[in-house]
Write a protein that holds these residues in place. Structure first.
Motif, PDB file in Angstrom:
ATOM      1  N   GLY A 172      14.817   0.124   6.455  1.00  0.00           N
ATOM      2  CA  GLY A 172      15.745   1.166   6.020  1.00  0.00           C
ATOM      3  C   GLY A 172      15.782   1.285   4.511  1.00  0.00           C
ATOM      4  O   GLY A 172      16.820   1.621   3.926  1.00  0.00           O
ATOM      5  N   ASP A 173      14.630   1.049   3.877  1.00  0.00           N
ATOM      6  CA  ASP A 173      14.578   0.932   2.422  1.00  0.00           C
ATOM      7  C   ASP A 173      13.181   1.335   1.957  1.00  0.00           C
ATOM      8  O   ASP A 173      12.188   0.891   2.539  1.00  0.00           O
ATOM      9  CB  ASP A 173      14.863  -0.521   2.036  1.00  0.00           C
ATOM     10  N   PRO A 174      13.053   2.152   0.897  1.00  0.00           N
ATOM     11  CA  PRO A 174      11.727   2.526   0.417  1.00  0.00           C
ATOM     12  C   PRO A 174      11.137   1.457  -0.505  1.00  0.00           C
ATOM     13  O   PRO A 174      11.857   0.672  -1.126  1.00  0.00           O
ATOM     14  CB  PRO A 174      11.991   3.813  -0.368  1.00  0.00           C
ATOM     15  N   LEU A 175       9.820   1.454  -0.584  1.00  0.00           N
ATOM     16  CA  LEU A 175       9.129   0.571  -1.518  1.00  0.00           C
ATOM     17  C   LEU A 175       9.190   1.162  -2.919  1.00  0.00           C
ATOM     18  O   LEU A 175       9.004   2.366  -3.104  1.00  0.00           O
ATOM     19  CB  LEU A 175       7.671   0.384  -1.101  1.00  0.00           C
ATOM     20  N   GLY A 176       9.426   0.274  -3.906  1.00  0.00           N
ATOM     21  CA  GLY A 176       9.563   0.741  -5.279  1.00  0.00           C
ATOM     22  C   GLY A 176       8.335   0.535  -6.136  1.00  0.00           C
ATOM     23  O   GLY A 176       8.155   1.222  -7.152  1.00  0.00           O
ATOM     24  N   GLY A 177       7.461  -0.413  -5.757  1.00  0.00           N
ATOM     25  CA  GLY A 177       6.272  -0.675  -6.547  1.00  0.00           C
ATOM     26  C   GLY A 177       5.362  -1.652  -5.837  1.00  0.00           C
ATOM     27  O   GLY A 177       5.792  -2.377  -4.942  1.00  0.00           O
ATOM     28  N   VAL A 178       4.087  -1.679  -6.261  1.00  0.00           N
ATOM     29  CA  VAL A 178       3.077  -2.491  -5.579  1.00  0.00           C
ATOM     30  C   VAL A 178       2.132  -3.132  -6.588  1.00  0.00           C
ATOM     31  O   VAL A 178       1.976  -2.666  -7.716  1.00  0.00           O
ATOM     32  CB  VAL A 178       2.245  -1.632  -4.595  1.00  0.00           C
ATOM     33  N   SER A 179       1.489  -4.210  -6.136  1.00  0.00           N
ATOM     34  CA  SER A 179       0.385  -4.848  -6.858  1.00  0.00           C
ATOM     35  C   SER A 179      -0.712  -5.100  -5.841  1.00  0.00           C
ATOM     36  O   SER A 179      -0.486  -5.790  -4.840  1.00  0.00           O
ATOM     37  CB  SER A 179       0.833  -6.161  -7.499  1.00  0.00           C
ATOM     38  N   ALA A 180      -1.931  -4.543  -6.076  1.00  0.00           N
ATOM     39  CA  ALA A 180      -2.883  -4.413  -4.982  1.00  0.00           C
ATOM     40  C   ALA A 180      -4.295  -4.847  -5.329  1.00  0.00           C
ATOM     41  O   ALA A 180      -4.716  -4.838  -6.491  1.00  0.00           O
ATOM     42  CB  ALA A 180      -2.922  -2.950  -4.526  1.00  0.00           C
ATOM     43  N   LEU A 181      -5.015  -5.205  -4.260  1.00  0.00           N
ATOM     44  CA  LEU A 181      -6.460  -5.427  -4.283  1.00  0.00           C
ATOM     45  C   LEU A 181      -7.065  -4.623  -3.140  1.00  0.00           C
ATOM     46  O   LEU A 181      -6.499  -4.582  -2.040  1.00  0.00           O
ATOM     47  CB  LEU A 181      -6.809  -6.902  -4.071  1.00  0.00           C
ATOM     48  N   THR A 182      -8.207  -4.000  -3.378  1.00  0.00           N
ATOM     49  CA  THR A 182      -8.974  -3.387  -2.302  1.00  0.00           C
ATOM     50  C   THR A 182     -10.437  -3.809  -2.447  1.00  0.00           C
ATOM     51  O   THR A 182     -10.875  -4.203  -3.526  1.00  0.00           O
ATOM     52  CB  THR A 182      -8.895  -1.843  -2.330  1.00  0.00           C
ATOM     53  N   GLU A 183     -11.182  -3.733  -1.338  1.00  0.00           N
ATOM     54  CA  GLU A 183     -12.593  -4.121  -1.388  1.00  0.00           C
ATOM     55  C   GLU A 183     -13.379  -3.334  -0.346  1.00  0.00           C
ATOM     56  O   GLU A 183     -12.875  -3.044   0.747  1.00  0.00           O
ATOM     57  CB  GLU A 183     -12.755  -5.625  -1.140  1.00  0.00           C
ATOM     58  N   THR A 184     -14.611  -2.992  -0.708  1.00  0.00           N
ATOM     59  CA  THR A 184     -15.575  -2.419   0.228  1.00  0.00           C
ATOM     60  C   THR A 184     -16.682  -3.449   0.394  1.00  0.00           C
ATOM     61  O   THR A 184     -17.444  -3.712  -0.540  1.00  0.00           O
ATOM     62  CB  THR A 184     -16.144  -1.094  -0.305  1.00  0.00           C
ATOM     63  N   PHE A 185     -16.777  -4.047   1.571  1.00  0.00           N
ATOM     64  CA  PHE A 185     -17.711  -5.153   1.797  1.00  0.00           C
ATOM     65  C   PHE A 185     -19.130  -4.669   2.079  1.00  0.00           C
ATOM     66  O   PHE A 185     -20.097  -5.306   1.677  1.00  0.00           O
ATOM     67  CB  PHE A 185     -17.216  -6.019   2.964  1.00  0.00           C
TER      68      PHE A 185
END
Length: 420
Positions: free
Chosen positions: A213-226
């Protein structure tokens, strides 16, 4: 209610664009909902649309659609279509949805809402304008419609967990592990928008925000294409199964709305570049200050459709596993430690969400029932003139989270606020 009473209800003509995996799932929902729930309007499967005339006619016959079209504009123009259900790849969502709303139709659109924030903003603006004319729109985050997750939401809203501290979510599949799996539309940014992030991550972002019941305010991310290059497909594909040009054996093939050939293919080559992520991992902070972690991957060997979420609060915890979708795990932290601990709630009682119309207690439901419940909620909202949820505005907010994840990953995991 007798058969005559059902026939007397005002019809709601449904026209569906796209007819592969999601098209079959949505068809099941529309075909079944009026036979299970007492609805104020009677859904009618008016027409289904896809580019391949022979394949879409075969699909219409199999799933009970009254007619087949090969041009979505013709489907929207039909007088017997009141609602347009969009089950196509993401690159066509905005154009179809905006046109359908402009034509006076209600709209259901599969997730993620669009491929970009700009497209999602245009869709949300069109939906807001159409609402003033009495047209409803909804995005298809079907995992909200499981009785167990709907019950979890009500328990959080009632304060059973108190203030939330942690939310952790994973959504894991393994259908891309084979490097010879071909370059279907889901692996191309221009058609899919993103990879595991949009395909799986959109689901778990929405589910986490819905349950909290709460929105996300910020993120710290990693992505990868193997796997960065893959063989081109032999023919158009549903995206979850295909046959490569070299004829190697894959799980099967199925026609979809979009083509499987890629614009990143080298002339004369039988392979093309993968332009989306294979996996995304990010931490996040809710607006309330609660912390969250998310992992979405299509390379998790041995995991077929494994979605798990756990919420920890000051007064208790809840956990859900899609592979045990009729159950919730609940810990009441206010009980004495001598006998406290996680216990199983079997979510099959008639007073649990959606279950008053189904089977006796203990007789569980399955994945396909989420689409029946989705149809039920939308039909009731349309009849009541009440905006359904999740709305296009909700879909736009999820799109903004996905965009923040991509931006953070491009900036070496820099903490990135979610745009408001």
């Amino acid at each position: 209610m007798g058969q005559g009473d059902e026939a007397a209800k005002p019809p709601l003509g449904v026209g569906m664009v796209g007819y592969a995996f999601m098209g079959a799932a949505h068809s099941q929902g529309w075909r079944t909902v009026g036979r299970v729930f007492d609805l104020p309007r009677r859904p009618v499967l008016a027409a289904v649309c896809g580019r391949d005339g022979q394949a879409v006619r075969a699909m219409a016959d199999r799933h009970g659609w009254g007619a087949a079209e090969t041009d979505w504009r013709a489907l929207i123009a039909r007088d017997d279509v009141d609602l347009v259900d969009i089950c196509t790849p993401g690159d066509s969502h905005a154009e179809i949805a905006v046109a359908a709303l402009a034509a006076g139709k209600h709209v259901l659109c599969e997730k993620p809402l669009a491929n970009t924030v700009a497209e999602a903003e245009a869709m949300a603006a069109a939906a807001a304008s159409a609402l003033g004319r009495g047209q409803m729109s909804m995005v298809g985050f079907n995992y909200r419609r499981l009785p167990a997750t709907a019950l979890a939401r009500s328990m959080v809203a009632e304060g059973r967990l108190g203030a939330l501290r942690h939310v952790r979510v994973t959504y894991l599949q393994d259908w891309l592990v084979d490097p010879e799996f071909p370059l279907t539309w889901r692996l191309r940014k221009e058609t899919a928008g993103s990879g595991a992030l949009g395909d799986l991550g959109a689901h778990i972002v929405d589910l986490a925000q819905y349950l909290a019941g709460d929105p996300l305010g910020g993120v710290s991310a990693l992505t990868e294409t193997f796997v960065r290059r893959r063989p081109l497909p032999l023919r158009a594909s549903s995206g979850l199964s295909a046959v490569p040009q070299n004829g190697a054996s894959d799980p099967g093939s199925g026609p979809g709305f979009g083509s499987g050939s890629g614009s990143d293919a080298v002339p004369g080559s039988r392979s093309g570049a993968v332009t989306v992520d294979d996996a995304a991992l990010f931490t996040a902070r809710f607006a309330s200050g609660a912390l969250a972690s998310f992992e979405a991957s299509r390379f998790a060997t041995g995991r077929k459709n494994s979605l798990r979420i756990e919420l920890n609060g000051e007064r208790g915890s809840l956990a859900f596993d899609l592979e045990r979708l009729n159950e919730l795990a609940y810990h009441d932290h206010t009980e004495p430690a001598s006998h406290a601990g996680f216990r199983r709630i079997l979510v099959t009682e008639p007073d649990h969400p959606y279950l008053d119309a189904w089977w006796p207690p203990g007789h569980g439901l399955g994945y396909e029932h989420t689409f029946v419940h989705q149809a039920r909620d939308l039909v009731r909202a349309i009849a009541a003139g009440r905006p359904p949820t999740p709305s296009f505005a909700d879909g736009l907010q999820v799109q903004r989270v996905l965009a923040a994840v991509e931006e953070s990953a491009e900036k070496n995991s820099l903490y990135t606020p979610v745009a408001v």
